[in-house]
Design an enzyme around this catalytic site. Structure first.
Site, PDB file in Angstrom:
ATOM      1  N   GLY A  16       0.829  -1.206   0.000  1.00  0.00           N
ATOM      2  CA  GLY A  16       0.000   0.000   0.000  1.00  0.00           C
ATOM      3  C   GLY A  16       0.860   1.252   0.000  1.00  0.00           C
ATOM      4  N   ARG A  77       0.825  -5.012  -5.214  1.00  0.00           N
ATOM      5  CA  ARG A  77       0.995  -6.206  -4.377  1.00  0.00           C
ATOM      6  C   ARG A  77       1.095  -7.366  -5.363  1.00  0.00           C
ATOM      7  NH1 ARG A  77      -2.712  -3.272  -0.640  1.00  0.00           N
ATOM      8  NH2 ARG A  77      -1.480  -2.971   1.244  1.00  0.00           N
ATOM      9  N   ASP A 108       5.428  -5.040   5.883  1.00  0.00           N
ATOM     10  CA  ASP A 108       5.989  -6.343   6.254  1.00  0.00           C
ATOM     11  C   ASP A 108       5.986  -7.344   5.087  1.00  0.00           C
ATOM     12  OD1 ASP A 108       3.261  -6.470   6.377  1.00  0.00           O
ATOM     13  OD2 ASP A 108       3.145  -7.348   8.376  1.00  0.00           O
ATOM     14  N   THR A 110       6.489  -6.575   2.017  1.00  0.00           N
ATOM     15  CA  THR A 110       7.639  -6.147   1.196  1.00  0.00           C
ATOM     16  C   THR A 110       8.928  -6.731   1.757  1.00  0.00           C
ATOM     17  OG1 THR A 110       6.480  -4.081   0.779  1.00  0.00           O
ATOM     18  CG2 THR A 110       8.850  -4.099   0.326  1.00  0.00           C
ATOM     19  N   THR A 131       4.406   2.417   5.504  1.00  0.00           N
ATOM     20  CA  THR A 131       3.003   1.977   5.572  1.00  0.00           C
ATOM     21  C   THR A 131       2.283   2.888   6.554  1.00  0.00           C
ATOM     22  OG1 THR A 131       1.478   0.300   6.451  1.00  0.00           O
ATOM     23  CG2 THR A 131       3.744   0.148   7.198  1.00  0.00           C
ATOM     24  N   ASP A 133       0.032   2.036   8.444  1.00  0.00           N
ATOM     25  CA  ASP A 133      -0.484   1.266   9.590  1.00  0.00           C
ATOM     26  C   ASP A 133       0.398   1.320  10.846  1.00  0.00           C
ATOM     27  OD1 ASP A 133      -2.583   0.576   7.997  1.00  0.00           O
ATOM     28  OD2 ASP A 133      -2.091  -1.549   7.825  1.00  0.00           O
ATOM     29  N   ASP A 135       2.579  -0.706  11.811  1.00  0.00           N
ATOM     30  CA  ASP A 135       2.428  -2.024  12.437  1.00  0.00           C
ATOM     31  C   ASP A 135       3.679  -2.894  12.327  1.00  0.00           C
ATOM     32  OD1 ASP A 135       2.308  -2.328   9.697  1.00  0.00           O
ATOM     33  OD2 ASP A 135       0.639  -3.732   9.699  1.00  0.00           O
ATOM     34  N   GLY A 176      -6.216   0.412   9.068  1.00  0.00           N
ATOM     35  CA  GLY A 176      -5.387  -0.372   9.980  1.00  0.00           C
ATOM     36  C   GLY A 176      -5.845  -1.811   9.871  1.00  0.00           C
ATOM     37  N   ARG A 177      -5.209  -2.529   8.937  1.00  0.00           N
ATOM     38  CA  ARG A 177      -5.678  -3.885   8.636  1.00  0.00           C
ATOM     39  C   ARG A 177      -5.605  -4.802   9.861  1.00  0.00           C
ATOM     40  NH1 ARG A 177      -3.749  -5.899   3.168  1.00  0.00           N
ATOM     41  NH2 ARG A 177      -2.078  -4.533   3.812  1.00  0.00           N
ATOM     42  N   GLY A 191     -10.830  13.438  20.376  1.00  0.00           N
ATOM     43  CA  GLY A 191     -11.768  13.496  21.499  1.00  0.00           C
ATOM     44  C   GLY A 191     -12.904  12.490  21.409  1.00  0.00           C
ATOM     45  N   SER A 221     -23.586  14.469  21.787  1.00  0.00           N
ATOM     46  CA  SER A 221     -23.194  13.679  20.617  1.00  0.00           C
ATOM     47  C   SER A 221     -21.929  12.916  20.984  1.00  0.00           C
ATOM     48  CB  SER A 221     -22.919  14.590  19.429  1.00  0.00           C
ATOM     49  OG  SER A 221     -21.764  15.341  19.695  1.00  0.00           O
ATOM     50  N   HIS A 257      -9.618   5.143   1.795  1.00  0.00           N
ATOM     51  CA  HIS A 257      -8.347   5.482   1.151  1.00  0.00           C
ATOM     52  C   HIS A 257      -7.989   6.956   1.181  1.00  0.00           C
ATOM     53  CE1 HIS A 257      -8.788   1.367  -0.205  1.00  0.00           C
ATOM     54  NE2 HIS A 257      -7.504   1.398  -0.512  1.00  0.00           N
TER      55      HIS A 257
END
Ligand code: F6P
Length: 328
Positions: A16, A77, A108, A110, A131, A133, A135, A176-177, A191, A221, A257
């Site tokens: 990505g 990919r 990761d 890659t 990435t 993410d 992660d 965030g897969r 918030g 709300s 996206h």
């Protein structure tokens, strides 16, 4: 420096895309030039490598890209690269173009592909974590995460305006897969009353109690941020709340996206620049099969075996606690 015999460094982006990848490409090309090495751009990640979509990159060809989102080298990919035959074709193309060192910019998947390529070709290569993410173990930040989180926060702020005007409950899904980094930090900064992430599953009953309490506390709300990878999605949660009570006027927004695009923040530009240069310096210093990272403000090199094989970038329990304290 310059200890090895590397002369031609190939650079590519894979997986990505992430804001800041262009700044990293620029850094790799400019650092290679600084050390009097040639650079080659490999288009469309491993797909382009297999097909030989490879061309020379000069310092001028990476001008005016540091501020641009996406990746000038494009990304993909690749299923074919997962096979040994696919990798053999890619290796043959690298040899044909005289590439004797590689910098891969991606996540990761890659790095896993790169590890296999190094084992099968002996070509030295280093990964730069790109990435949104965040992660990947071995680095406090990945390129693109800061920009994506700022984008999510800006969107949350806008949703808050309309949520408040109509006394509505919004479920906002962020990317965030498998990771809750964007969700957790955009929830704190935006918030939110609650955040749902894969690393710390909140049960539906726990969430409902929070919403009930905030209703009783006269909250007009509420915003709930949900990571894409959470077990219960924003849509699931909205449906379940509506099934339990008609008290809430519920809306769902999936940011998707739009978090991947846009001009990188200063932070991502600087990080990408540091990592791109560190990757070239690492290669020329004899390093291979490792990923550049930033730990406590310093560039580090993590070996494949130390950070891959199921290791994750842990969520800080302190950040989770912060989100909880501030939502009351
Ligand atoms: O890994 C980055 C990421 O943006 C994830 O957050 C998301 O799940 C995935 O990529 C989406 O991938 P694609 O653009 O291929 O649909």
């Amino acid at each position: 420096m310059n200890a090895t015999s590397i002369n031609k460094i190939g650079v590519f982006t894979s997986g990505g895309d992430a804001p800041g990848m262009n700044a990293a490409i620029r850094a790799v090309v400019r650092a290679s030039n600084f050390f009097q090495k040639e650079s080659m751009g490999i288009a469309r990640g491993y797909e382009g490598m297999i097909e030989g979509d490879i061309s020379k990159l000069g310092t001028r060809s990476v001008g005016n890209i540091i501020q641009r989102g996406g990746t000038i080298l494009k990304s993909a990919r690749s299923e074919t690269f997962r096979t040994k035959e696919g990798r053999a074709k890619a290796i043959a193309q690298l040899r044909k173009h005289g590439i004797d060192g590689l910098v891969a910019i991606g996540g990761d998947g890659t790095f896993t592909g790169l590890h296999a390529l190094i084992e099968e070709s002996g070509i030295p290569a280093i990964c730069v974590p790109g990435t949104i993410d965040n992660d990947i173990a071995g680095t406090d930040y990945t390129i693109g995460y800061d920009t994506a989180t700022n984008t999510a926060v800006e969107a949350i702020d806008r949703i808050r305006d309309t949520a408040l005007s109509h006394n509505r409950l919004f479920f906002i899904e962020v990317m965030g897969r498998h990771s809750g980094y964007i969700a957790l930090n955009s929830a704190i900064a935006g918030g939110a009353v609650a955040v749902i992430i894969p690393e710390a599953e909140t049960t539906f009953d726990e969430l409902y109690t929070i919403l009930e309490q905030s209703g009783k506390a006269n909250k007009k709300s509420s915003l709930v941020v949900v990571a894409e990878g959470a077990k219960l999605t924003a849509m699931d949660l909205a449906r379940m709340v509506a099934e339990r009570s008609n008290y809430f006027d519920i809306k769902v927004t999936i940011l998707g996206h739009l978090q991947r695009g846009g001009s990188p923040t200063y932070f991502d530009r600087v990080l990408a620049s540091q990592m791109g240069v560190a990757a070239v310096e690492g290669l020329l210093g004899g390093k291979t099969d490792c990923m550049v990272g930033i730990r406590n403000g310093k560039m580090v090199y993590n070996s494949f075996k130390d950070i891959m094989n199921g290791q994750t970038h842990e969520i800080d329990p302190g950040a989770l606690r912060l989100a909880k304290i501030l939502s009351t």
